[in-house]
Write a protein that holds these residues in place. Structure first.
Motif, PDB file in Angstrom:
ATOM      1  N   THR A  97      -3.749  -6.336  -0.653  1.00 62.01           N
ATOM      2  CA  THR A  97      -2.367  -5.999  -0.972  1.00 62.01           C
ATOM      3  C   THR A  97      -2.263  -5.396  -2.363  1.00 62.01           C
ATOM      4  OG1 THR A  97      -1.436  -7.668   0.481  1.00 62.01           O
ATOM      5  CG2 THR A  97      -0.070  -6.988  -1.358  1.00 62.01           C
ATOM      6  N   ASP A  98      -2.939  -5.994  -3.331  1.00 61.88           N
ATOM      7  CA  ASP A  98      -2.895  -5.484  -4.699  1.00 61.88           C
ATOM      8  C   ASP A  98      -3.430  -4.064  -4.804  1.00 61.88           C
ATOM      9  OD1 ASP A  98      -1.625  -7.393  -6.230  1.00 61.88           O
ATOM     10  OD2 ASP A  98      -3.443  -8.523  -6.667  1.00 61.88           O
ATOM     11  N   GLU A  99      -4.555  -3.794  -4.178  1.00 63.40           N
ATOM     12  CA  GLU A  99      -5.129  -2.454  -4.267  1.00 63.40           C
ATOM     13  C   GLU A  99      -4.201  -1.418  -3.642  1.00 63.40           C
ATOM     14  OE1 GLU A  99      -7.496  -1.401  -6.020  1.00 63.40           O
ATOM     15  OE2 GLU A  99      -8.766  -3.136  -6.405  1.00 63.40           O
ATOM     16  N   ILE A 100      -3.665  -1.715  -2.477  1.00 61.23           N
ATOM     17  CA  ILE A 100      -2.775  -0.760  -1.818  1.00 61.23           C
ATOM     18  C   ILE A 100      -1.537  -0.512  -2.666  1.00 61.23           C
ATOM     19  CG2 ILE A 100      -1.241  -0.432   0.168  1.00 61.23           C
ATOM     20  CD1 ILE A 100      -3.357  -1.865   1.877  1.00 61.23           C
ATOM     21  N   PHE A 101      -0.912  -1.565  -3.159  1.00 66.31           N
ATOM     22  CA  PHE A 101       0.334  -1.383  -3.889  1.00 66.31           C
ATOM     23  C   PHE A 101       0.105  -0.739  -5.246  1.00 66.31           C
ATOM     24  CE2 PHE A 101       4.250  -2.408  -6.118  1.00 66.31           C
ATOM     25  CZ  PHE A 101       5.183  -2.040  -5.152  1.00 66.31           C
ATOM     26  N   GLU A 102      -0.989  -1.067  -5.927  1.00 63.75           N
ATOM     27  CA  GLU A 102      -1.265  -0.457  -7.232  1.00 63.75           C
ATOM     28  C   GLU A 102      -1.506   1.047  -7.084  1.00 63.75           C
ATOM     29  OE1 GLU A 102      -1.982  -0.703 -11.505  1.00 63.75           O
ATOM     30  OE2 GLU A 102      -0.868  -1.856 -10.005  1.00 63.75           O
ATOM     31  N   ILE A 103      -2.193   1.430  -6.018  1.00 64.49           N
ATOM     32  CA  ILE A 103      -2.420   2.858  -5.781  1.00 64.49           C
ATOM     33  C   ILE A 103      -1.108   3.561  -5.475  1.00 64.49           C
ATOM     34  CG2 ILE A 103      -3.495   4.499  -4.168  1.00 64.49           C
ATOM     35  CD1 ILE A 103      -5.897   2.538  -4.057  1.00 64.49           C
ATOM     36  N   ARG A 104      -0.278   2.946  -4.652  1.00 65.17           N
ATOM     37  CA  ARG A 104       1.036   3.521  -4.346  1.00 65.17           C
ATOM     38  C   ARG A 104       1.905   3.605  -5.598  1.00 65.17           C
ATOM     39  NH1 ARG A 104       5.690   6.190  -3.263  1.00 65.17           N
ATOM     40  NH2 ARG A 104       7.479   4.802  -3.482  1.00 65.17           N
ATOM     41  N   GLU A 105       1.910   2.566  -6.398  1.00 63.12           N
ATOM     42  CA  GLU A 105       2.829   2.489  -7.530  1.00 63.12           C
ATOM     43  C   GLU A 105       2.363   3.297  -8.729  1.00 63.12           C
ATOM     44  OE1 GLU A 105       3.156  -1.286  -9.727  1.00 63.12           O
ATOM     45  OE2 GLU A 105       5.318  -1.137  -9.382  1.00 63.12           O
ATOM     46  N   ALA A 106       1.071   3.212  -9.040  1.00 63.18           N
ATOM     47  CA  ALA A 106       0.584   3.768 -10.297  1.00 63.18           C
ATOM     48  C   ALA A 106      -0.477   4.849 -10.141  1.00 63.18           C
ATOM     49  CB  ALA A 106       0.035   2.633 -11.175  1.00 63.18           C
ATOM     50  N   GLY A 107      -0.962   5.078  -8.930  1.00 63.14           N
ATOM     51  CA  GLY A 107      -1.990   6.089  -8.740  1.00 63.14           C
ATOM     52  C   GLY A 107      -3.335   5.693  -9.312  1.00 63.14           C
ATOM     53  N   ARG A 108      -3.568   4.388  -9.387  1.00 70.84           N
ATOM     54  CA  ARG A 108      -4.864   3.911  -9.897  1.00 70.84           C
ATOM     55  C   ARG A 108      -5.239   2.640  -9.166  1.00 70.84           C
ATOM     56  NH1 ARG A 108      -1.384   2.735 -14.690  1.00 70.84           N
ATOM     57  NH2 ARG A 108      -0.783   0.532 -14.519  1.00 70.84           N
ATOM     58  N   THR A 109      -6.506   2.252  -9.275  1.00 66.39           N
ATOM     59  CA  THR A 109      -6.979   1.014  -8.664  1.00 66.39           C
ATOM     60  C   THR A 109      -6.666  -0.157  -9.583  1.00 66.39           C
ATOM     61  OG1 THR A 109      -9.167   1.078  -9.702  1.00 66.39           O
ATOM     62  CG2 THR A 109      -8.886   2.326  -7.638  1.00 66.39           C
ATOM     63  N   MET A 110      -6.888  -1.353  -9.080  1.00 64.20           N
ATOM     64  CA  MET A 110      -6.645  -2.545  -9.890  1.00 64.20           C
ATOM     65  C   MET A 110      -7.558  -2.602 -11.113  1.00 64.20           C
ATOM     66  SD  MET A 110      -4.068  -4.321  -8.799  1.00 64.20           S
ATOM     67  CE  MET A 110      -4.323  -5.954  -9.509  1.00 64.20           C
TER      68      MET A 110
ATOM     69  N   GLY B  90      -8.223   0.003 -12.850  1.00 61.62           N
ATOM     70  CA  GLY B  90      -7.766   1.045 -13.751  1.00 61.62           C
ATOM     71  C   GLY B  90      -8.350   2.421 -13.483  1.00 61.62           C
ATOM     72  N   ALA B  91      -9.192   2.556 -12.470  1.00 59.16           N
ATOM     73  CA  ALA B  91      -9.777   3.858 -12.154  1.00 59.16           C
ATOM     74  C   ALA B  91      -8.746   4.754 -11.467  1.00 59.16           C
ATOM     75  CB  ALA B  91     -10.994   3.684 -11.251  1.00 59.16           C
ATOM     76  N   ALA B  92      -8.848   6.055 -11.696  1.00 57.66           N
ATOM     77  CA  ALA B  92      -7.935   6.996 -11.048  1.00 57.66           C
ATOM     78  C   ALA B  92      -8.110   6.929  -9.541  1.00 57.66           C
ATOM     79  CB  ALA B  92      -8.203   8.408 -11.545  1.00 57.66           C
ATOM     80  N   ALA B  93      -6.987   6.822  -8.818  1.00 56.89           N
ATOM     81  CA  ALA B  93      -7.049   6.733  -7.358  1.00 56.89           C
ATOM     82  C   ALA B  93      -7.021   8.110  -6.700  1.00 56.89           C
ATOM     83  CB  ALA B  93      -5.883   5.895  -6.837  1.00 56.89           C
ATOM     84  N   PHE B  94      -6.544   9.125  -7.441  1.00 55.22           N
ATOM     85  CA  PHE B  94      -6.452  10.472  -6.889  1.00 55.22           C
ATOM     86  C   PHE B  94      -6.997  11.463  -7.902  1.00 55.22           C
ATOM     87  CE2 PHE B  94      -2.926   7.960  -5.168  1.00 55.22           C
ATOM     88  CZ  PHE B  94      -3.166   8.075  -3.808  1.00 55.22           C
ATOM     89  N   ALA B  95      -7.696  12.464  -7.425  1.00 56.23           N
ATOM     90  CA  ALA B  95      -8.254  13.492  -8.302  1.00 56.23           C
ATOM     91  C   ALA B  95      -8.385  14.791  -7.518  1.00 56.23           C
ATOM     92  CB  ALA B  95      -9.614  13.054  -8.851  1.00 56.23           C
ATOM     93  N   GLY B  96      -8.536  15.881  -8.251  1.00 54.73           N
ATOM     94  CA  GLY B  96      -8.662  17.188  -7.616  1.00 54.73           C
ATOM     95  C   GLY B  96      -7.541  18.102  -8.052  1.00 54.73           C
ATOM     96  N   HIS B  97      -7.229  19.069  -7.225  1.00 52.09           N
ATOM     97  CA  HIS B  97      -6.223  20.066  -7.565  1.00 52.09           C
ATOM     98  C   HIS B  97      -5.058  19.992  -6.590  1.00 52.09           C
ATOM     99  CE1 HIS B  97      -8.969  21.912 -10.445  1.00 52.09           C
ATOM    100  NE2 HIS B  97      -9.910  21.830  -9.531  1.00 52.09           N
TER     101      HIS B  97
END
Length: 423
Positions: free
Chosen positions: A144-157, A159-166
């Motif tokens: 739950t934490d990983e899914i919501f943190e990625i949705r909310e902040a665009g990063r993993t629990m 602190g790593a970037a969850a999305f990258a690219g162009h």
């Protein structure tokens, strides 16, 4: 298969020469608006009620002699018509009730998901349940934490970037597009049912209530703003066509928009492409000259303009990304965040802004270049005054490549740094 076929373009010829004339100032001897025009209720900041009423009277069916057409008003949804985010409320409910299905590959859910996010989700959510069956997020706090943190902040629990690219930062943001992608495998009817249950729960929770989601503390309540509900009702009585344009999931937004009398045909949000069995996929419908994709063109910043131009006015291809002439733009538009700045700025009568201290939007609102910006504090739990000036001259604008820059007026001049004065 798409969520629904494109709607009829009922406004291509809606504005007549009389409507165009209404954009100009009325001559001194023009008759006053009729006295039986729909009136807004009290409760607005300063003279905002009078300024909005003036546009309603001038553009609606109560205009002296009628205006010859149906003007359009468009509203963002989350934190514009409601206090708090209805998509987040639905995600919260789904996570607490084991409604997210395990994907065959987390990496495949988004075109921009990083290896770090894929590894974090795989480690947290595990592989014990079969692909396509519900993840035990009600009890698995890590997942739950990983899914919501990625949705909310665009990063993993971690602190790593969850999305990258162009991607074009004025047409999409990956974590917004990821929400309907999380519901891949469900039908629209199922997602709508989850939204209805989340809505009932959020409306029943007291104002200010929070809950724990994994280890996150999130709002537990949502409220319709009474003033916005009244504004929508008044606009419709005055002959306006009223639309919602949201960067949320369309089935979710449709459930909520009914509460202010707006039907599905007037609700625009992220539309999922459906598979041949009618189930949501990880692809979203496109806009303008951008085809269906995994989220490259959602109703976000310039994307909201594109969707309004395409769905309301029937503008096709690359032209849908461009500002249209006055006859093919809204009379009133309302928003609360930078994601709304383009379509709110396109309005010809009033740009209504709820102040949530968002940089580009507030720079344009306080600059008030055309004299039509109407700023109101949030109706529930308004924010205090922002400390310091908005960095309008340096970094409040986000370019398509994501780099910050100065906010510029249509003539190219730079907006100076401005103070927060409506709070």
């Amino acid at each position: 298969m798409r969520h629904r076929r494109f709607r009829p373009y009922r406004h291509i010829f809606a504005w007549t020469l009389a409507a165009a004339a209404a954009l100009a100032a009325a001559p001194p001897n023009a008759p006053a608006p009729r006295t039986n025009c729909p009136r807004l209720s009290a409760g607005w900041y300063g003279d905002n009620r009078a300024r909005l009423q003036e546009v309603i009277d001038a553009r609606g069916t109560c205009a002296a002699g009628g205006n010859g057409g149906r003007p359009v008003a468009a509203f963002d949804w989350d934190n514009t018509v409601t206090k708090n985010d209805v998509t987040d409320a639905t995600v919260s409910w789904a996570l607490r009730h084991d409604r997210i299905l395990r994907p065959a590959s987390w990496k495949a859910t988004s075109a921009w998901l990083t290896d770090a996010a894929d590894s974090a989700l795989t480690a947290a959510c595990g592989d014990r349940v079969p692909v396509g069956t519900p993840l035990p997020t009600a009890t698995n706090t890590r997942c739950t934490d990983e899914i919501f943190e990625i949705r909310e902040a665009g990063r993993t629990m971690s602190g790593a970037a969850a999305f990258a690219g162009h991607w074009n930062h004025r047409r999409t943001v990956p974590q917004y597009a990821w929400v309907p992608q999380l519901f891949a495998g469900h039908t629209v009817a199922e997602l709508s049912a989850y939204a209805r249950r989340a809505r009932a729960e959020a409306l029943a929770a007291p104002v200010g209530a929070t809950r724990t989601l994994g280890t996150h503390t999130v709002p537990a309540y949502v409220r319709y703003y009474d003033r916005q509900r009244d504004l929508v009702r008044t606009l419709r009585r005055a002959g306006f066509d009223v639309y919602i344009v949201s960067a949320g999931s369309e089935p979710v937004t449709e459930v909520w928009s009914r509460g202010v009398g707006i039907d599905a045909a007037h609700t625009i949000a992220i539309r999922s492409v459906l598979d041949r069995h009618g189930r949501i996929t990880t692809r979203n419908e496109g806009c303008g000259d951008v085809p269906a994709s995994r989220g490259e063109a959602i109703p976000y910043i310039d994307g909201k303009r594109c969707w309004i131009n395409q769905e309301v006015y029937g503008v096709r291809g690359a032209a849908a990304w461009q500002r249209q002439d006055a006859r093919h733009r809204t009379a009133i538009a309302a928003g609360d965040a930078d994601t709304d700045v383009t379509f709110v700025g396109d309005a010809t009568g009033a740009h209504l802004v709820l102040n949530r201290n968002k940089g580009e939007l507030m720079c344009r609102a306080y600059d008030n270049a055309d004299g039509r910006w109407v700023i109101n504090p949030m109706f529930l739990e308004p924010l205090p005054r922002r400390h310091g000036l908005y960095p309008c001259s340096t970094s409040a604008y986000t370019a398509p490549d994501g780099t910050p820059g100065p906010v510029r007026r249509p003539d190219g001049s730079v907006v100076p740094d401005l103070a927060d004065t409506v709070y």
